[in-house]
Design a protein around this motif. Sequence first.
Motif, PDB file in Angstrom:
ATOM      1  N   VAL A 111      21.891 -31.174  42.220  1.00  0.00           N
ATOM      2  CA  VAL A 111      21.980 -32.294  43.124  1.00  0.00           C
ATOM      3  C   VAL A 111      22.211 -31.676  44.608  1.00  0.00           C
ATOM      4  CG1 VAL A 111      23.560 -34.195  43.865  1.00  0.00           C
ATOM      5  CG2 VAL A 111      23.056 -33.839  41.538  1.00  0.00           C
ATOM      6  N   PHE A 112      23.043 -30.663  44.700  1.00  0.00           N
ATOM      7  CA  PHE A 112      23.236 -30.003  46.243  1.00  0.00           C
ATOM      8  C   PHE A 112      21.962 -29.158  46.531  1.00  0.00           C
ATOM      9  CE2 PHE A 112      27.170 -31.928  45.374  1.00  0.00           C
ATOM     10  CZ  PHE A 112      27.646 -32.205  46.594  1.00  0.00           C
ATOM     11  N   ALA A 113      21.416 -28.829  46.063  1.00  0.00           N
ATOM     12  CA  ALA A 113      20.078 -28.269  46.390  1.00  0.00           C
ATOM     13  C   ALA A 113      19.293 -29.325  47.211  1.00  0.00           C
ATOM     14  CB  ALA A 113      19.123 -27.797  45.304  1.00  0.00           C
ATOM     15  N   GLY A 114      19.153 -30.431  46.965  1.00  0.00           N
ATOM     16  CA  GLY A 114      18.535 -31.611  47.705  1.00  0.00           C
ATOM     17  C   GLY A 114      19.432 -32.226  48.665  1.00  0.00           C
ATOM     18  N   MET A 115      20.721 -31.985  48.798  1.00  0.00           N
ATOM     19  CA  MET A 115      21.627 -32.723  49.580  1.00  0.00           C
ATOM     20  C   MET A 115      21.896 -31.896  50.760  1.00  0.00           C
ATOM     21  SD  MET A 115      24.248 -34.619  46.993  1.00  0.00           S
ATOM     22  CE  MET A 115      25.214 -35.447  48.062  1.00  0.00           C
TER      23      MET A 115
END
Length: 197
Positions: free
Chosen positions: A185-189
């Motif tokens: 998730v956080f790779a894109g956030m």
Amino acid sequence: MSDSRASRHDNRTEAIMRAALDLALELGYAKLSIEAVATRAGVGKHTVYRRWSSRGLLFLDAVLSLNTEGLSHPNTGDVVADLRETMTRAVKLLARPPWGPLYQALIGEAQHDPEVAAALNRRFIEPQTADTLARLKAAKEQGELAPDFDLDLAFDVLSGPLYYRLLITQQPITHDYIDRVLQAVFAGMSPRPKTSY
């Protein structure tokens, strides 16, 4: 209502909810009945029906009477660590009795009873969602997340895999799995670096 009558009312209510939880754990929610709960609690079934109009609403109140403290998000300035901590606490809670099997049964009942579904959403799901979204919003305001990132979508992506494993595949939700979900998730956030042309 006098203090003694109010106390007796509270004691009966507590005894009925405890009986519902005990019977659901012993027999399974499918075999839970108002009559059995009343017998176990030592009250008449009309006493139960005066408080709850259905077994589903009784079960909802009984499950939500269990302790769920510790599921709110800290704000240490590291959104990933904060989410990991809260997700890990939630998974621990759901991985063991009484919460795990009872919550699964409650989710199952909510699929068939719109009144239970609405009450579960209002009293448990929505407050948990609001707390997570508030933490994500704070992270966005602090520059930890991309300014244009959809926080509602982020919440869905964070919670979806956990519910999928809990309710569908019943695979274990490990610390490693939580870390993999957060990493995905956080790779894109994360904020994207500015490019110069």
